[in-house]
Design a protein around this motif. Structure first.
Motif, short mmCIF file in Angstrom:
data_model
loop_
_atom_site.label_atom_id
_atom_site.label_comp_id
_atom_site.label_asym_id
_atom_site.label_seq_id
_atom_site.Cartn_x
_atom_site.Cartn_y
_atom_site.Cartn_z
N GLY A 145 0.83 -1.20 0.00
CA GLY A 145 0.00 0.00 0.00
C GLY A 145 0.86 1.24 0.00
O GLY A 145 2.07 1.22 0.27
N THR A 146 0.23 2.34 -0.33
CA THR A 146 0.99 3.58 -0.49
C THR A 146 1.60 4.04 0.83
O THR A 146 2.74 4.51 0.88
N LYS A 147 0.85 3.91 1.88
CA LYS A 147 1.34 4.41 3.17
C LYS A 147 2.58 3.67 3.61
O LYS A 147 3.59 4.27 4.03
N LEU A 148 2.57 2.33 3.52
CA LEU A 148 3.74 1.56 3.93
C LEU A 148 4.89 1.72 2.93
O LEU A 148 6.06 1.69 3.31
N GLU A 149 4.53 1.90 1.63
CA GLU A 149 5.60 2.08 0.63
C GLU A 149 6.34 3.38 0.87
O GLU A 149 7.55 3.45 0.64
N ASP A 150 5.63 4.39 1.33
CA ASP A 150 6.32 5.65 1.62
C ASP A 150 7.31 5.50 2.78
O ASP A 150 8.31 6.21 2.86
N GLU A 151 7.04 4.57 3.67
CA GLU A 151 7.93 4.37 4.81
C GLU A 151 9.02 3.35 4.53
O GLU A 151 9.86 3.09 5.39
N GLY A 152 9.00 2.73 3.35
CA GLY A 152 10.07 1.81 2.97
C GLY A 152 9.64 0.38 2.88
O GLY A 152 10.47 -0.48 2.53
N VAL A 153 8.41 0.04 3.18
CA VAL A 153 7.92 -1.34 3.08
C VAL A 153 7.43 -1.54 1.65
O VAL A 153 6.49 -0.88 1.21
N LEU A 154 8.06 -2.49 0.93
CA LEU A 154 7.82 -2.60 -0.49
C LEU A 154 7.02 -3.82 -0.88
O LEU A 154 6.29 -3.79 -1.87
N ILE A 155 7.13 -4.95 -0.16
CA ILE A 155 6.47 -6.20 -0.57
C ILE A 155 5.78 -6.80 0.66
O ILE A 155 6.33 -6.79 1.77
N ARG A 156 4.59 -7.35 0.39
CA ARG A 156 3.88 -8.10 1.42
C ARG A 156 3.55 -9.48 0.86
O ARG A 156 2.94 -9.60 -0.22
N ILE A 157 3.95 -10.52 1.56
CA ILE A 157 3.69 -11.91 1.15
C ILE A 157 2.69 -12.48 2.15
O ILE A 157 2.95 -12.54 3.36
N THR A 158 1.57 -12.95 1.67
CA THR A 158 0.52 -13.49 2.53
C THR A 158 0.48 -15.00 2.36
O THR A 158 0.30 -15.50 1.23
N VAL A 159 0.70 -15.72 3.47
CA VAL A 159 0.68 -17.19 3.45
C VAL A 159 -0.60 -17.66 4.14
O VAL A 159 -1.50 -16.88 4.47
N ARG A 160 -0.72 -18.97 4.35
CA ARG A 160 -1.96 -19.55 4.81
C ARG A 160 -2.10 -19.55 6.34
O ARG A 160 -3.20 -19.74 6.85
N SER A 161 -1.02 -19.40 7.09
CA SER A 161 -1.10 -19.45 8.56
C SER A 161 -0.03 -18.53 9.14
O SER A 161 0.82 -17.99 8.42
N THR A 162 -0.09 -18.36 10.43
CA THR A 162 0.79 -17.42 11.13
C THR A 162 2.24 -17.87 11.03
O THR A 162 2.57 -19.04 11.32
N VAL A 163 3.12 -16.93 10.65
CA VAL A 163 4.54 -17.21 10.48
C VAL A 163 5.27 -16.93 11.79
O VAL A 163 5.10 -15.86 12.39
N LYS A 164 6.09 -17.88 12.23
CA LYS A 164 6.85 -17.72 13.47
C LYS A 164 8.36 -17.61 13.25
O LYS A 164 9.05 -17.00 14.05
N VAL A 165 8.86 -18.17 12.13
CA VAL A 165 10.32 -18.23 11.92
C VAL A 165 10.61 -17.81 10.49
O VAL A 165 9.89 -18.19 9.54
N ILE A 166 11.69 -17.04 10.32
CA ILE A 166 12.23 -16.66 9.00
C ILE A 166 13.71 -16.96 9.01
O ILE A 166 14.44 -16.54 9.92
N ASN A 167 14.17 -17.72 7.98
CA ASN A 167 15.60 -18.01 7.83
C ASN A 167 15.98 -17.87 6.36
O ASN A 167 15.32 -18.43 5.48
N TRP A 168 17.09 -17.12 6.11
CA TRP A 168 17.55 -16.83 4.75
C TRP A 168 18.62 -17.83 4.33
O TRP A 168 19.37 -18.36 5.14
N HIS A 169 18.64 -18.04 3.01
CA HIS A 169 19.74 -18.80 2.41
C HIS A 169 20.97 -17.91 2.35
O HIS A 169 20.87 -16.68 2.35
N ARG A 170 22.15 -18.49 2.31
CA ARG A 170 23.38 -17.71 2.38
C ARG A 170 23.55 -16.78 1.18
O ARG A 170 24.22 -15.75 1.27
N LYS A 171 22.95 -17.11 0.01
CA LYS A 171 23.08 -16.27 -1.17
C LYS A 171 22.06 -15.14 -1.19
O LYS A 171 22.20 -14.21 -1.99
N GLY A 172 21.02 -15.21 -0.39
CA GLY A 172 20.06 -14.12 -0.26
C GLY A 172 18.92 -14.14 -1.23
O GLY A 172 18.12 -13.19 -1.25
N ASP A 173 18.80 -15.17 -2.07
CA ASP A 173 17.70 -15.19 -3.02
C ASP A 173 16.53 -16.02 -2.51
O ASP A 173 15.41 -15.88 -3.00
#
Length: 781
Positions: A553-581
């Protein structure tokens, strides 16, 4: 004196207008005699006769005349008689007396019609003998302490009266009858109900049971105890000095002490040595009771046989092995075992039906009320024989016992002071969140810190100064459960999970240059062009996508939030791959879609598991190889992303896994659990943990390795502490890792039984950042 006696006699002769029988039935018996006449009454011999005659019944005139004659013949006649009537009465009494012989007291003339109190009998010589009736002196007193009849037989033994119904005579000559003896039942009752003062003896004089008074019993008790009979006498009186009790201050003589006073006496020494020599030679023996002496004599007379007198002495053989000892008896072998050891009826029948060789025990536990009721063991001889056969036939081997110091078995760990650097104190406290701080993350450059909390905001801080430089509110209802930086220095991208949404944003920071900011935005926007060109695979009809990528949305994009990913249930953990993709998200309540892998360059989300055994707790990528680790409640599964197959199942043995982290070398793994255990796994060694550590009193929430090359790792617990470890993994495969606890960091407060919720390391320095339930984040260095 004589006049007083006469007056008493006259009082006894005065006629009583009323009979004694009428007064005997009244309530005033003896009252006046005790109150008025007791002082003037003096007993005499004649009064007893008068009382006896009065008690027998009617009074005769002859007896009264005899009494008058005795009064006239006595010397106690009053001298002053002025009354003529008294003189005439005396003359009349004189005329009634009859003088038979001179020098003999005159007798009253006999009256044939008068009743006599005696009878005339013939004696042995033929003469007349006057026999009077036996006098019964009555003791009419209320005194309960009156003494009973006293036996006057003297020293004559009572055995002489065994054939008579009496046992002697009292002072009045009256027979003392033998006391009646009760039957056996009365004797038994008397022995049971013992009266006070009972002795069990019989009085020699009266034949009655002998009872003692309190004074006599006290006297007997004191004699038995060896005390003085009289309590008044002092057995230990004060010493009376024979010469003087005055202490002299100056000596009477100034002569020096003689030498004999402090030199031992030679004569006494000789006497003592004689006694010692006699005791040693046995001529003087200590006193022994008769029973002990008789027992010693019997023991000397007993004949003893030596079973081993013919045994030949053998040289000590080093190959001799003693027989092993039997195990000690258990509770089931007791004569009164506990109830749980007693067999039931079914177990007893099964034991009896089984063969002797198949039975686990050769006996059944039994219960007896007393040890004396236990019968003899019928298989005693058989058991002894079988044991002797086993010892004879079974070979035995001597085992040398090793004396090992237990401390030598412990590994020699280095001192924590030799393992520096590691964090020891808190340097900065980050305050600003309302509620708990659930997640922290340090950016790859090490200058910024990102935090997420229950207030739904993501905040970015300067790591060293603690100043907040950027903040955005992602949700008003859901907390921010996880924040993670993209692991590459060519961008400044932060990911955050709140509820079912995952946000990708580019925060503003002083270290972010415009070039770096634009490069980060281009990486996030590249996926939209890929999706627009239609290069993604189309979904089958009726199937929903795994996740939805969109702009927030415009309001969050103005503050720097660019992407929102909506999944099927509440997310508790985020872990990145070493290459970042690629990055993985874990939703424990998502069932099949609980683990998702997202591709940033293609804006694509994939569900790698059609079916997952157990609830997923966390997931991570291997730091070097294309391996993917997924942790459920009890196990950690390792998958090969190229071959798409299961490689290994790690079994930590914990009840509930909370988090895990992979060593930068890729060969070791640490696991934290909610049952307060920290487990180190060597993936090349075994599926089981190499070492289990317990340093916390509450659940472990997060574990983390240092990714900058330092041999450090840490864990965070609900007890409000962080435990820092030195964990060095050697390059040699034959050496074991060195694990040493070096520091426990305390500072966070426990709120609602929650302490430290997340932890992260600085990419280069030995610093760590922790997030606490008290609403603060702390930098430790």
């Amino acid at each position: 004196m004589g006049s007083k006696i006469t007056e008493k006699k006259r009082k006894s002769r005065e006629p009583d207008p009323e009979s004694d029988d009428e007064l005997a039935n009244g309530l005033f018996e003896g009252i006046l005699s005790q109150s008025e006449d007791e002082e003037d009454y003096i007993p005499s011999d004649g009064e007893g006769d008068v009382d006896e005659s009065e008690s027998e019944g009617e009074g005769s005139g002859g007896s009264e005349e005899e009494e008058d004659e005795d009064d006239i013949l006595s010397d106690d006649i009053p001298s002053d008689v002025d009354d003529e009537e008294a003189i005439n009465r005396l003359v009349k009494q004189q005329q009634e007396l009859e003088i038979t012989e001179p020098g003999v007291d005159p007798k009253r003339k006999e009256d044939d019609g008068e009743e006599k109190n005696y009878r005339v009998e013939k004696d042995a010589n033929g003469g007349e003998r006057y026999v009077y009736d036996e006098i019964d002196p009555v003791y009419d007193s209320d005194d309960s302490d009156a003494q009973g009849p006293i036996n006057t037989i003297g020293d004559i033994p009572l055995t002489f009266y065994d054939s008579y119904p009496h046992i002697g005579y009292d002072i009045n000559g009256k027979k003392i009858m033998r006391p009646a003896t009760g039957d056996a039942l009365q004797s038994l009752l008397d022995s049971i109900e013992v009266p006070k003062g009972w002795t069990g003896l019989t009085d020699v004089n009266t034949g009655n049971p002998l009872n003692l008074t309190e004074e006599e019993l006290e006297l007997v008790r004191r004699v038995q105890m060896g005390l003085l009979p009289n309590d008044i006498q002092d057995p230990y009186p004060d010493t009376v000095e024979y010469f003087t009790s005055i202490e002299e201050k100056m000596p009477l003589s100034s002569a020096p002490e003689p030498k004999r006073r402090f030199l031992p006496s030679k004569n006494e020494a000789k006497q003592v040595m004689k006694l010692v020599r006699a005791i040693r030679e046995g001529r003087i023996l200590p006193y022994k009771p008769l029973e002990e002496r008789e027992r010693e004599e019997q023991e000397e007379d007993e004949v003893h046989f030596d079973l081993w007198q013919n045994e030949e002495a053998q040289a000590p053989n080093p190959m001799h092995i003693p027989a092993p000892k039997l195990p000690p008896p258990g509770y089931d072998m007791s004569y009164n075992p506990p109830a749980e050891y007693l067999p039931s009826n079914e177990e007893r029948e099964e034991w009896e039906k089984a063969d002797e060789e198949d039975r686990e025990k050769e006996y059944l536990p039994q219960k007896y009320n007393a040890l004396r009721k236990v019968p003899a063991w019928g298989s005693l001889v058989k058991e002894r024989f079988e044991r002797c056969m086993d010892l004879y036939l079974a070979p035995r081997i001597r085992k040398n016992r090793l004396n090992i110091d237990p401390n030598s078995l412990l590994p020699k760990l280095p001192s924590p002071s030799e393992l520096k650097p590691f964090p020891t104190v808190v340097q900065t406290i980050f305050r600003g969140h309302e509620g708990r701080v659930r997640s922290v993350s340090v950016d790859p450059t090490g200058v910024a810190l990102a935090t997420g909390g229950d207030d739904g905001t993501v905040r970015v801080w300067e790591l060293l100064t603690g100043r907040q430089v950027w903040s955005v509110r992602l949700s008003t209802d859901e907390p921010v459960n996880a924040v993670r930086w993209r692991p590459s220095k060519d961008s400044f991208i932060l990911s955050a999970a709140t509820g079912e949404d995952v946000f990708l944003m580019v925060p503003t920071h002083a270290s972010v240059t415009p070039v770096l900011d634009q490069a980060s935005r281009d990486i996030l926007a590249a996926g939209f062009g890929y999706a627009t060109n239609g290069q993604q695979q189309p979904l089958p009809a009726g199937k929903e996508p795994s996740a939805k990528w969109a702009r927030p949305g415009t309001k969050l994009e103005d503050e720097g939030v660019l992407i929102r990913i909506t999944v099927r249930s509440t997310v508790k953990v985020i872990n990145w791959h070493r290459k970042g993709d690629h990055f993985a998200t874990v939703s424990p309540t998502g069932q099949r879609s609980s683990v998702a892998i997202h591709t940033l360059s293609k804006h694509m989300t994939q569900i790698p598991f059609r079916k997952l055994s157990g609830l997923a707790q966390t997931a991570a990528f291997h730091p070097l190889r294309p391996l993917f680790f997924v942790a459920t409640q009890r196990t950690i599964r390792c998958y090969d992303l190229q071959k798409l197959e299961l490689v290994k199942i790690v079994q930590p043995g914990a009840k509930w896994i909370s988090s895990f982290d992979i060593h930068p070398g890729g060969d070791n793994l640490i696991v934290g659990s909610y049952d307060k255990r920290l487990l180190w796994h060597d993936l090349d060694l075994s599926n089981r943990p190499y070492k289990t550590m317990r340093f916390h009193g509450e659940a472990i929430r997060q574990v983390r390795y240092h990714k900058g090359g330092l041999p450090l790792f840490a864990d965070a617990s609900d007890d409000g502490t962080l435990q820092i470890f030195h964990g060095k993994v050697p390059n040699d495969q034959l050496e074991n890792p060195t694990i040493v606890p070096v520091k426990m960091l305390k500072g966070h407060k426990v709120v609602n039984k929650l302490g430290v919720l997340d932890i992260d390391w600085h990419p280069r320095e030995p610093w760590c950042v922790s997030a606490g339930a008290d609403g603060t984040a702390r930098l430790w260095m």
